[in-house]
Design a protein around this motif. Structure first.
Motif, PDB file in Angstrom:
ATOM      1  N   PHE A 174       3.227   4.017   2.773  1.00  0.00           N
ATOM      2  CA  PHE A 174       3.275   4.119   4.416  1.00  0.00           C
ATOM      3  C   PHE A 174       4.531   2.941   4.581  1.00  0.00           C
ATOM      4  O   PHE A 174       4.650   2.733   5.724  1.00  0.00           O
ATOM      5  N   VAL A 175       4.127   1.870   3.835  1.00  0.00           N
ATOM      6  CA  VAL A 175       5.194   0.594   4.175  1.00  0.00           C
ATOM      7  C   VAL A 175       5.906   0.237   4.009  1.00  0.00           C
ATOM      8  O   VAL A 175       7.289   0.475   5.351  1.00  0.00           O
ATOM      9  N   GLY A 176       7.403   0.927   3.474  1.00  0.00           N
ATOM     10  CA  GLY A 176       8.354   1.185   3.631  1.00  0.00           C
ATOM     11  C   GLY A 176       9.034   2.596   4.387  1.00  0.00           C
ATOM     12  O   GLY A 176      10.432   2.326   4.379  1.00  0.00           O
ATOM     13  N   ARG A 177       7.994   3.591   4.914  1.00  0.00           N
ATOM     14  CA  ARG A 177       8.264   3.894   5.858  1.00  0.00           C
ATOM     15  C   ARG A 177       7.946   3.111   7.360  1.00  0.00           C
ATOM     16  O   ARG A 177       8.572   3.732   8.496  1.00  0.00           O
ATOM     17  N   GLY A 178       8.212   2.095   7.499  1.00  0.00           N
ATOM     18  CA  GLY A 178       7.666   1.458   8.658  1.00  0.00           C
ATOM     19  C   GLY A 178       6.550   0.349   9.331  1.00  0.00           C
ATOM     20  O   GLY A 178       5.922  -0.046  10.055  1.00  0.00           O
ATOM     21  N   ALA A 179       5.340   1.163   8.413  1.00  0.00           N
ATOM     22  CA  ALA A 179       3.679   0.733   8.536  1.00  0.00           C
ATOM     23  C   ALA A 179       3.405  -0.578   8.332  1.00  0.00           C
ATOM     24  O   ALA A 179       4.465  -1.501   7.765  1.00  0.00           O
ATOM     25  N   ASP A 180       3.103  -1.398   9.102  1.00  0.00           N
ATOM     26  CA  ASP A 180       2.302  -2.657   8.933  1.00  0.00           C
ATOM     27  C   ASP A 180       2.154  -3.278   7.824  1.00  0.00           C
ATOM     28  O   ASP A 180       0.384  -2.312   8.007  1.00  0.00           O
ATOM     29  N   PRO A 181       2.089  -3.811   7.276  1.00  0.00           N
ATOM     30  CA  PRO A 181       1.799  -4.125   6.197  1.00  0.00           C
ATOM     31  C   PRO A 181       0.131  -4.531   6.042  1.00  0.00           C
ATOM     32  O   PRO A 181      -0.092  -4.547   5.841  1.00  0.00           O
ATOM     33  N   ALA A 182      -0.029  -5.786   7.378  1.00  0.00           N
ATOM     34  CA  ALA A 182      -1.079  -5.867   7.832  1.00  0.00           C
ATOM     35  C   ALA A 182      -2.363  -5.080   8.319  1.00  0.00           C
ATOM     36  O   ALA A 182      -3.472  -5.526   8.244  1.00  0.00           O
ATOM     37  N   ARG A 183      -1.398  -3.891   8.598  1.00  0.00           N
ATOM     38  CA  ARG A 183      -2.493  -2.563   8.804  1.00  0.00           C
ATOM     39  C   ARG A 183      -2.998  -1.760   8.128  1.00  0.00           C
ATOM     40  O   ARG A 183      -3.850  -0.582   7.847  1.00  0.00           O
ATOM     41  N   VAL A 184      -2.784  -2.097   6.305  1.00  0.00           N
ATOM     42  CA  VAL A 184      -3.271  -0.897   5.602  1.00  0.00           C
ATOM     43  C   VAL A 184      -3.122  -1.634   4.175  1.00  0.00           C
ATOM     44  O   VAL A 184      -2.843  -2.631   3.894  1.00  0.00           O
ATOM     45  N   THR A 185      -4.788  -1.398   4.036  1.00  0.00           N
ATOM     46  CA  THR A 185      -5.372  -2.150   3.301  1.00  0.00           C
ATOM     47  C   THR A 185      -5.506  -0.747   1.870  1.00  0.00           C
ATOM     48  O   THR A 185      -6.343   0.343   2.157  1.00  0.00           O
ATOM     49  N   THR A 186      -5.245  -1.431   0.184  1.00  0.00           N
ATOM     50  CA  THR A 186      -5.389  -0.470  -0.665  1.00  0.00           C
ATOM     51  C   THR A 186      -7.277  -0.934  -0.999  1.00  0.00           C
ATOM     52  O   THR A 186      -7.727  -1.715  -1.161  1.00  0.00           O
ATOM     53  N   VAL A 187      -7.934   0.371  -0.834  1.00  0.00           N
ATOM     54  CA  VAL A 187      -9.298   0.601  -1.585  1.00  0.00           C
ATOM     55  C   VAL A 187      -9.118   1.752  -2.100  1.00  0.00           C
ATOM     56  O   VAL A 187      -9.200   2.989  -2.074  1.00  0.00           O
ATOM     57  N   MET A 188      -9.967   1.253  -3.629  1.00  0.00           N
ATOM     58  CA  MET A 188      -9.512   1.997  -5.260  1.00  0.00           C
ATOM     59  C   MET A 188     -10.274   3.387  -5.347  1.00  0.00           C
ATOM     60  O   MET A 188     -11.614   2.928  -3.983  1.00  0.00           O
TER      61      MET A 188
END
Length: 415
Positions: A174-188
């Motif tokens: 998602f980040v590689g396609r342009g999403a702001d890294p601060a707006r996406v969190t990994t929850v496993m």
């Protein structure tokens, strides 16, 4: 005391979707009044109360084999229904949080009215939709629909107040396609230790059996035909060999027919349905090896079957096909084989059957690797994300907020 209300939306079946069920339960345990809106499977009630969680099921079902047009119709129908239900309920109940689970990404639109009226929208990107479409319909990454889905994915992330996703590989996509890294969190999707309680000792010890197990949706991309062919190759070489498959899906008739053709019907047991959780846990407690035979592709290379965490929690050594997410997450703590290669799988299984010490070492290594990924830790990450999103310092046991990209406490990521 102000009641905190949340609405969770998923175009799937709940509680069958364990990620949704766990999120809703975590919110309820943290003091939220929780509604869930989802599909309705045959035999399910339209409304159900599961503990502190209320489930409202829309009279729609997912139907296999409808092609791209069929998927579009299903998505549109549920989007309309969910948008109306969420809006109507918000006007009465005033949600603080609306959590939308993909697929489809555009389902985020169901939260726009509550967001305009002050709620926060959390988007759970459970799948990468462009990769899903490309894999499902055999098209390349430059196909116009794939490109459109990439645009819609990024718009959905931008529309939501924040996004979560179950693997670091997906977050990187998602980040590689342009999403702001601060707006996406990994929850496993670590297994719940309160549900998956391993036996004091394996129930097959000393019984002369050697049981392989797989559970979940039975679809072709999970590669169970490879496991059946491998069992056929090992017939007579591993005493007491048995494969148990728990779940249902469109590939089940083909697998039953294949078992007959391979003359291994007596070695394979299909439940033919989704069994109650206590029955599944008991079956895992009787097994010797958990098998994952996923066929790698752009979609599944960034996803990770949640069942691997069930295997690890139950003290089972895991044998898995090589995918990017599996290798990056578990490395040498699982036994890997080449996907679609029953001979390679047979060699791995035979070696593990002959070497109990190796099986025990795999169990110990996988437990150590997965420790930071266990649900009790991921639950805290999830609730911390919700608390930060809502600006709610009183969020129960959420703990201090965790940076959006912080999921590599083991040096590796997940699903």
């Amino acid at each position: 005391m102000v009641v905190r209300r949340a609405c969770v939306v998923r175009q799937h079946y709940v509680p069958r979707d364990s990620r949704v069920a766990r999120a809703a339960q975590a919110l309820a345990e943290d003091g939220f009044d929780v509604d869930v809106i989802c599909l309705r499977a045959p035999g399910e009630p339209a409304r159900e109360q599961l503990g502190a969680v209320r489930i409202r099921r829309v009279p729609l079902r997912h139907r296999q084999g409808g092609g791209a047009a069929g998927y579009a119709v299903e998505y549109a129908a549920f989007l309309v229904a969910a948008t109306i239900l969420v809006a109507a309920r918000h006007l009465r109940r005033r949600y603080r949080l609306v959590q939308i689970h993909s697929l489809p990404d555009v389902l985020v639109l169901a939260g726009l009215l509550p967001r305009a009226l002050g709620a926060r929208v959390l988007l759970d990107l459970q799948e990468c939709m462009p990769e899903f479409f490309a894999t499902k319909f055999g098209v390349g990454p430059t196909h116009p629909v794939v490109r459109l889905l990439e645009v819609l994915e990024q718009r959905a992330i931008a529309v939501a107040d924040h996004a979560i996703t179950p693997t670091e590989q997906m977050r990187e996509t998602f980040v590689g396609r342009g999403a702001d890294p601060a707006r996406v969190t990994t929850v496993m999707d670590g297994a719940d230790p309160g549900v998956f309680v391993p036996p004091a000792e394996r129930e097959t010890a000393g019984t002369g059996t050697f049981t392989l197990i797989s559970h979940g949706t039975v679809e072709e991309h999970y590669g169970l035909d490879t496991v059946l062919r491998s069992v056929a190759r090992l017939r007579g070489r591993i005493p007491g060999l048995r494969l148990e498959v728990y779940g249902d899906g469109s590939d089940l008739p083909r697998l039953r027919h294949l078992a007959e053709n391979l003359d291994i019907v007596g070695l394979v047991a299909f439940s033919g349905r989704f069994v109650p959780m206590p029955d599944l846990v008991a079956a895992l407690g009787r097994a010797d090896i958990g098998v994952l035979a996923v066929r790698p592709d752009p979609f599944r290379d960034v996803a990770l079957p949640g069942k691997v965490f069930d295997f690890v929690a139950m003290g089972l050594p895991v044998v898995s096909s090589r995918t990017r997410s599996m290798q990056e997450t578990f490395g040498d703590s699982v036994a890997l084989f080449a996907a679609d290669d029953p001979d390679d799988l047979a060699q791995v299984l035979l070696a593990l059957h002959r070497d109990p010490a190796r099986r025990a070492a795999l169990v110990a290594a996988a437990r150590a690797t997965s420790e930071p990924l266990r649900w009790e830790h991921q639950r805290r990450r999830y609730l911390a994300t919700v608390a930060e999103l809502l600006g709610d310092a009183a969020a129960g046991d959420a703990g201090s907020p965790i940076p959006s990209g912080a999921s590599r406490s083991t040096g590796r990521p997940h699903r």
